[in-house]
Write a protein that holds these residues in place. Structure first.
Motif, PDB file in Angstrom:
ATOM      1  N   LYS A 235       0.863  -1.180   0.000  1.00  0.00           N
ATOM      2  CA  LYS A 235       0.000   0.000   0.000  1.00  0.00           C
ATOM      3  C   LYS A 235       0.902   1.234   0.000  1.00  0.00           C
ATOM      4  O   LYS A 235       1.806   1.338   0.829  1.00  0.00           O
ATOM      5  CB  LYS A 235      -0.915   0.031   1.223  1.00  0.00           C
ATOM      6  CG  LYS A 235      -2.074  -0.954   1.169  1.00  0.00           C
ATOM      7  CD  LYS A 235      -2.970  -0.809   2.384  1.00  0.00           C
ATOM      8  CE  LYS A 235      -4.184  -1.715   2.309  1.00  0.00           C
ATOM      9  NZ  LYS A 235      -5.129  -1.307   1.263  1.00  0.00           N
ATOM     10  N   SER A 237       0.997   5.711  -0.754  1.00  0.00           N
ATOM     11  CA  SER A 237       0.237   6.941  -0.892  1.00  0.00           C
ATOM     12  C   SER A 237       1.192   8.059  -1.315  1.00  0.00           C
ATOM     13  O   SER A 237       2.196   8.311  -0.639  1.00  0.00           O
ATOM     14  CB  SER A 237      -0.451   7.303   0.427  1.00  0.00           C
ATOM     15  OG  SER A 237      -1.183   8.501   0.313  1.00  0.00           O
ATOM     16  N   ASN A 250      -3.226   6.968  -4.507  1.00  0.00           N
ATOM     17  CA  ASN A 250      -3.075   5.774  -3.680  1.00  0.00           C
ATOM     18  C   ASN A 250      -2.846   4.559  -4.573  1.00  0.00           C
ATOM     19  O   ASN A 250      -3.451   4.439  -5.639  1.00  0.00           O
ATOM     20  CB  ASN A 250      -4.335   5.539  -2.835  1.00  0.00           C
ATOM     21  CG  ASN A 250      -4.688   6.753  -1.995  1.00  0.00           C
ATOM     22  OD1 ASN A 250      -4.133   6.977  -0.929  1.00  0.00           O
ATOM     23  ND2 ASN A 250      -5.615   7.558  -2.487  1.00  0.00           N
ATOM     24  N   ASP A 252      -2.691   0.293  -4.336  1.00  0.00           N
ATOM     25  CA  ASP A 252      -2.843  -0.976  -3.613  1.00  0.00           C
ATOM     26  C   ASP A 252      -2.406  -2.104  -4.542  1.00  0.00           C
ATOM     27  O   ASP A 252      -2.864  -2.172  -5.692  1.00  0.00           O
ATOM     28  CB  ASP A 252      -4.300  -1.207  -3.198  1.00  0.00           C
ATOM     29  CG  ASP A 252      -4.704  -0.362  -2.003  1.00  0.00           C
ATOM     30  OD1 ASP A 252      -3.859   0.413  -1.519  1.00  0.00           O
ATOM     31  OD2 ASP A 252      -5.863  -0.450  -1.572  1.00  0.00           O
TER      32      ASP A 252
END
Length: 264
Positions: A235, A237, A250, A252
């Motif tokens: 993950k 950001s 973002n 993922d």
């Protein structure tokens, strides 16, 4: 006095740790291993958390050869979907999913789907070493190299570059890489946070220097398999507010073994 005491305690602690406490991070792949990577990227407004765009690309990778420390991968795109919206409207402005029945698609979606079918038939190759460094970027069978802005999935984000030497839990190492298409430099600081339940958790933070003027900061974490050091999930950001008002990108990532068996 406190500073001297702190330094002494730190030296005493580090001296107690032996080489047996260090972790050697090296990828362990076998010819014939197959895995998928689902790469999701979505941009949000940092305050309202409204999603402005959301795209997911899934790719299937097969280990073609493992020669010395070099791992050669063959890969194809499995699926793609995206959705975009405006900051000022509630309804979605655009949507496409390759999983959707073509009979249910709009005319615009069918045009995108026709393009996707051509892309899905392409086969790419990419090579990495056992530290995760890319040796050969995405390349088509005719030897055409796919430059980073046009890569189906950014493998540099999917794969951590491991340190040259073993590291302790809590020890930080640094990776510096160029970002050619924006004349930038990416600096990443990584640290093993924990090793438990057969997984290693690694925290990351850093910045991307763009055109030697502005910086885009990022933070995140990776989860990798303790034994094979393969990616399980990540993950990240990226704070993009310096060029997109109130924006956050973002990412993922999820990886799954499809099948894993040796091939002679």
């Amino acid at each position: 006095m406190r500073l001297i005491l702190s330094v002494c305690l730190f030296m005493a602690f580090t001296s107690c740790r032996s080489d047996a406490d260090k972790i050697l991070l090296r990828l362990k792949y076998t010819k014939g291993d197959v895995y998928t990577i689902s790469f999701q990227r979505y941009s949000t407004l940092s305050e309202s958390k409204k999603v402005l765009s959301n795209e997911v690309i899934t790719m299937r990778y097969r280990v073609n050869t493992v020669i010395n420390d070099t791992i050669a991968l063959i890969c194809k795109i499995d699926g793609m979907k995206y959705r975009t919206a405006s900051e000022h409207v509630i309804i979605d402005e655009d949507y496409y999913s390759s999983d959707e029945d073509e009979a249910d698609m709009t005319l615009k979606q069918k045009k995108v789907h026709d393009l996707f079918k051509d892309i899905k038939n392409l086969e790419f190759s990419i090579k990495i070493d056992n530290r995760g460094e890319i040796v050969q970027p995405y390349t088509l069978p005719d030897k055409t190299v796919i430059t980073q802005p046009f890569s189906p999935i950014d493998y540099k984000i999917c794969q951590i570059v491991f340190p040259e030497k073993p590291v302790f839990i809590g020890q930080t190492w640094e990776n510096i890489d160029s970002v050619e298409h924006i004349d930038g430099k990416k600096t990443t600081y990584l640290e093993i946070e924990s090793v438990e339940n057969s997984v290693i958790k690694i925290s990351v933070k850093g910045s991307i220097e763009i055109a030697k003027r502005k910086h885009m900061n990022f933070t995140g974490s990776y989860t990798i398999d303790e034994k094979s050091k393969k990616l399980i999930a990540a993950k990240l950001s990226f704070d993009t507010r310096f060029f997109m008002r109130d924006g956050i990108i973002n990412i993922d990532i999820k990886a799954n073994d499809v099948v894993s068996f040796p091939v002679s």
